[in-house]
Design a protein around this motif. Structure first.
Motif, mmCIF file in Angstrom:
data_model
loop_
_atom_site.group_PDB
_atom_site.id
_atom_site.type_symbol
_atom_site.label_atom_id
_atom_site.label_comp_id
_atom_site.label_asym_id
_atom_site.label_seq_id
_atom_site.Cartn_x
_atom_site.Cartn_y
_atom_site.Cartn_z
ATOM 1 N N MET A 1 38.527 3.403 19.116
ATOM 2 C CA MET A 1 38.556 2.660 20.352
ATOM 3 C C MET A 1 37.494 1.564 20.296
ATOM 4 O O MET A 1 36.338 1.821 19.974
ATOM 5 N N GLU A 2 37.891 0.381 20.627
ATOM 6 C CA GLU A 2 36.947 -0.738 20.669
ATOM 7 C C GLU A 2 36.093 -0.621 21.922
ATOM 8 O O GLU A 2 36.573 -0.234 22.981
ATOM 9 N N THR A 3 34.823 -0.947 21.791
ATOM 10 C CA THR A 3 33.928 -0.894 22.946
ATOM 11 C C THR A 3 33.150 -2.189 23.064
ATOM 12 O O THR A 3 33.064 -2.959 22.116
ATOM 13 N N ASN A 19 18.318 8.249 29.218
ATOM 14 C CA ASN A 19 17.360 7.924 28.155
ATOM 15 C C ASN A 19 16.787 9.147 27.453
ATOM 16 O O ASN A 19 16.332 9.050 26.311
ATOM 17 N N THR A 20 16.799 10.287 28.106
ATOM 18 C CA THR A 20 16.277 11.502 27.475
ATOM 19 C C THR A 20 17.390 12.348 26.848
ATOM 20 O O THR A 20 17.090 13.372 26.235
ATOM 21 N N ALA A 21 18.630 11.925 27.003
ATOM 22 C CA ALA A 21 19.757 12.662 26.423
ATOM 23 C C ALA A 21 19.811 12.432 24.918
ATOM 24 O O ALA A 21 19.338 11.415 24.409
ATOM 25 N N THR A 22 20.434 13.374 24.233
ATOM 26 C CA THR A 22 20.646 13.208 22.801
ATOM 27 C C THR A 22 21.694 12.109 22.591
ATOM 28 O O THR A 22 22.389 11.714 23.530
ATOM 29 N N ALA A 23 21.824 11.656 21.361
ATOM 30 C CA ALA A 23 22.814 10.621 21.054
ATOM 31 C C ALA A 23 24.221 11.095 21.406
ATOM 32 O O ALA A 23 25.028 10.328 21.943
ATOM 33 N N GLN A 26 24.593 11.032 25.183
ATOM 34 C CA GLN A 26 24.725 9.649 25.630
ATOM 35 C C GLN A 26 26.140 9.143 25.389
ATOM 36 O O GLN A 26 26.725 8.483 26.236
ATOM 37 N N ARG A 27 26.710 9.474 24.227
ATOM 38 C CA ARG A 27 28.076 9.055 23.923
ATOM 39 C C ARG A 27 29.048 9.645 24.935
ATOM 40 O O ARG A 27 29.934 8.962 25.436
ATOM 41 N N LYS A 28 28.867 10.921 25.285
ATOM 42 C CA LYS A 28 29.733 11.570 26.271
ATOM 43 C C LYS A 28 29.590 10.907 27.641
ATOM 44 O O LYS A 28 30.576 10.697 28.343
ATOM 45 N N LEU A 29 28.362 10.593 28.019
ATOM 46 C CA LEU A 29 28.138 9.913 29.297
ATOM 47 C C LEU A 29 28.799 8.537 29.311
ATOM 48 O O LEU A 29 29.373 8.117 30.321
ATOM 49 N N GLU A 30 28.723 7.835 28.199
ATOM 50 C CA GLU A 30 29.343 6.514 28.101
ATOM 51 C C GLU A 30 30.855 6.607 28.234
ATOM 52 O O GLU A 30 31.482 5.802 28.928
ATOM 53 N N VAL A 31 31.457 7.616 27.599
ATOM 54 C CA VAL A 31 32.907 7.811 27.703
ATOM 55 C C VAL A 31 33.280 8.147 29.140
ATOM 56 O O VAL A 31 34.244 7.603 29.688
ATOM 57 N N LEU A 32 32.508 9.040 29.764
ATOM 58 C CA LEU A 32 32.769 9.419 31.149
ATOM 59 C C LEU A 32 32.685 8.211 32.073
ATOM 60 O O LEU A 32 33.564 7.985 32.912
ATOM 61 N N LEU A 33 31.647 7.408 31.914
ATOM 62 C CA LEU A 33 31.487 6.223 32.745
ATOM 63 C C LEU A 33 32.622 5.235 32.514
ATOM 64 O O LEU A 33 33.175 4.664 33.459
ATOM 65 N N SER A 34 33.007 5.049 31.273
ATOM 66 C CA SER A 34 34.102 4.144 30.945
ATOM 67 C C SER A 34 35.392 4.596 31.611
ATOM 68 O O SER A 34 36.123 3.784 32.204
ATOM 69 N N SER A 70 20.774 19.896 34.444
ATOM 70 C CA SER A 70 20.732 21.001 33.482
ATOM 71 C C SER A 70 21.896 20.922 32.503
ATOM 72 O O SER A 70 21.744 21.224 31.329
ATOM 73 N N PHE A 71 23.076 20.480 32.964
ATOM 74 C CA PHE A 71 24.213 20.278 32.055
ATOM 75 C C PHE A 71 23.861 19.234 31.010
ATOM 76 O O PHE A 71 24.161 19.394 29.831
ATOM 77 N N LEU A 72 23.260 18.168 31.445
ATOM 78 C CA LEU A 72 22.945 17.085 30.532
ATOM 79 C C LEU A 72 21.844 17.452 29.549
ATOM 80 O O LEU A 72 21.770 16.902 28.457
ATOM 81 N N ASN A 73 20.995 18.399 29.944
ATOM 82 C CA ASN A 73 19.910 18.824 29.067
ATOM 83 C C ASN A 73 20.328 19.896 28.079
ATOM 84 O O ASN A 73 19.561 20.257 27.208
ATOM 85 N N GLU A 74 21.542 20.430 28.237
ATOM 86 C CA GLU A 74 22.025 21.464 27.310
ATOM 87 C C GLU A 74 22.378 20.877 25.970
ATOM 88 O O GLU A 74 22.793 19.800 25.807
#
Length: 74
Positions: A1-3, A19-23, A26-34, A70-74
């Protein structure tokens, strides 16, 4: 997928979580936001209505800011 890279304003807490999430997180958050941004753009109703509905559903399911963190920190 192009981003593409965009810049958005978020709360200090949201920025800290990202900013404190793992890579991988962060990728999952970016997909969710998209996905959410695309969903909102296609919705025939105002953005505020969509945001309110998402918030209501999350709260009804018991999601609190602390649980989300807590989900994001797992």
């Amino acid at each position: 997928m192009e981003t593409q890279t965009i810049t958005i304003r978020v709360s200090p807490e949201a920025a800290r979580v990202y900013n404190t999430a793992t890579a991988e997180q962060q990728r999952k958050l970016e997909v969710l936001l998209s996905l959410k941004l695309t969903e909102v753009a296609r919705a025939p109703r105002p953005l505020e209505d969509v945001m309110s509905e998402i918030s209501r559903k999350a709260q009804a399911r018991g999601l609190t800011p602390e649980i989300l963190e807590s989900f994001l920190n797992e």
